[in-house]
Design an enzyme around this catalytic site. Structure first.
Site: not given
Length: 482
Positions: A168, A400, A426
């Site tokens: 991320s 995602d 994710h």
């Protein structure tokens, strides 16, 4: 703001442009979640860009050396991101460490958890919170740790192979670290790495709709229609239905509901949301009540999201704490990367009330007038999704909504892969399926297509082997020239 980050990180979660960017909130009671929680401390410089500023703060880090084949084996630098870093998580990164005989070190991001330079997070005190400062933190720490390894084994001027990992926002930091400090790190895994700062991120909601499929997306749009009508008719009663009457600002409430839907696809739990919702919508039953139950029992319940993360009155509080992170992440959003999740002009899942004005008003309300995200400068500095570097592997999950802020197309030195399956979201390569709650060692057996995950993991191992090999070749060459 669900970027929850991830975190690899993110040891605690984050929602998509709420305070949870990339790392979902995880319950500390999960057995075996960490391979170590033994805290170590490092004295870090506050401002890397002012040679006259000598102030320092204590930054927390962790090390895991059970598999380290000292002294010459790799060191994996696992980046923590926009939340408290409570230890080194037992995900697939640990499996890779065992495979390569690597040590793992993980540095808590400045201002988060117990690594805050200030007790009061006023806007002025947040001045030193940025990705650029964080990258220099990593660089200084990397050299400090390398020197400590050399000292321990009576070596001088030796560099182990260093591989950096992140999921991320930490995935973006991982790529940016290799870009800006290629002499310090030999390769980078950017898992769901959001390297593209986006002002109006309409693609986020468009991906939520695509991941949901026609029937579930239609049910979610009906929920939004009923919510918007309910806010106009009796906002108090509506918010009470969702257990969210704390949120006085209607935009905050609408953002909460949008994030609640997005997290199901972001973290590999689509059926928990869609099966009961579609079941109620098709025969015309109480779809709003079903969604309210999901928000309370799953999003605010088992997932662990907090109403405080969406409450602007809470976000204005400046007291730092070991579990704070919402205000800090919003500061980074409002000054540097935006990722403003706004409603698309057509077929939006979220309310049209969650628009650019809502975000800018929030930034001004929390941090003061004139607060504005320098998206163009950020992308100019790092390159956005057109980043040009070598030895970076970008991975994404097909479901995602953050993948459109990542790099999805391979280019020389920067291969990219998308893991495609029904519940691949994710950080699937590191976290398995679902991505929340934690799957020990990144167990992929619950992924709708485990073969897709295994293929990407084989590539990760292959690239790490190649990067380590190149490090060895370079070292041999440098010695031959002496």
């Amino acid at each position: 703001m669900m970027l929850w980050v991830l975190c690899c990180s993110v040891a605690a979660p984050t929602l998509a442009l709420s305070p949870f960017l990339f790392s979902p909130p995880q319950k500390s009671t999960e057995a075996g979640r960490f391979v170590t929680q033994d805290v170590k401390w490092f004295s870090q410089r506050l401002d890397h860009f002012n040679p006259l500023d000598k102030r320092k703060f204590q930054q927390r880090y962790y090390e895991f050396v059970d598999y380290f084949k000292a002294p010459d084996s790799p060191i994996f630098l696992r980046i923590c991101g926009e939340s408290t870093c409570s230890g080194i998580t037992n995900d697939y990164n640990v499996v890779l460490a065992k495979k390569f005989g690597a040590a793992i070190v993980s540095l808590e991001h400045r201002y988060y958890g117990e690594s805050s330079p200030f007790e009061e997070l006023t806007t002025d005190n947040l001045t030193y919170l940025s990705s650029k400062q964080a990258l220099f933190d990593l660089a200084v720490f990397r050299n400090y740790y390398q020197e400590s390894v050399n000292e321990k084994y009576n070596r001088t001027g030796t560099d182990n192979p260093w591989i950096v990992f992140g999921v991320s926002y930490p995935g973006a930091l991982s790529a940016w670290f290799r870009l800006k400090f290629p002499h310090l790190v030999d390769g980078s895994l950017a898992s769901s790495g959001v390297v593209l700062a986006v002002y109006n991120y309409t693609a986020f909601d468009e991906q939520v709709a695509a991941s949901a499929g026609p029937a579930c997306a239609s049910a979610l749009r009906e929920v939004t229609r009923q919510v918007d009508r309910g806010l106009a008719h009796n906002a108090t009663a509506l918010k009470q239905l969702f257990g969210a009457d704390q949120l006085q600002n209607n935009g905050d409430f609408q953002y909460l509901l949008a994030d609640a839907a997005a997290q199901a696809f972001q973290y590999g739990n689509p059926d928990i949301l869609c099966l009961p919702l579609v079941g109620a919508h098709m025969p015309g039953q109480d779809v709003l009540g079903v969604y309210a139950e999901y928000v309370q029992s799953v999003f605010l319940g088992s997932f662990g999201a907090s109403l405080d993360s969406y409450d602007q009155e809470h976000l204005k509080l400046t007291k730092a704490g070991p579990h704070s992170g919402d205000r800090q992440w919003w500061y980074q959003v409002c000054t540097e990367v935006a990722y403003f999740q706004v409603a698309p002009t057509e077929n939006s899942i979220r309310s049209a009330g969650v628009d650019t004005k809502y975000h800018l008003d929030l930034c001004a309300n929390i941090f003061g007038e004139g607060t504005y995200p320098e998206v163009e400068i950020t992308n100019l500095y790092y390159g956005g999704s057109g980043i040009k570097a070598t030895n970076i592997y970008f991975t994404n999950g097909s479901q995602d909504p953050w993948r459109h802020a990542s790099k999805q197309t391979s280019s020389p030195g920067e291969p990219a892969s998308t893991i495609t399956c029904h519940n691949c979201g994710h950080g699937t390569d590191m976290r398995g399926c679902p991505q929340s709650p934690l799957q020990l060692e990144g167990d992929a057996t619950k992924c709708a297509r485990p073969d897709q995950v295994h293929q990407v993991r084989e590539r990760i191992a292959s690239y790490i082997k190649e990067w380590i090999s190149l490090k060895g070749s370079s070292s041999t060459l440098s010695h031959s020239l002496v």
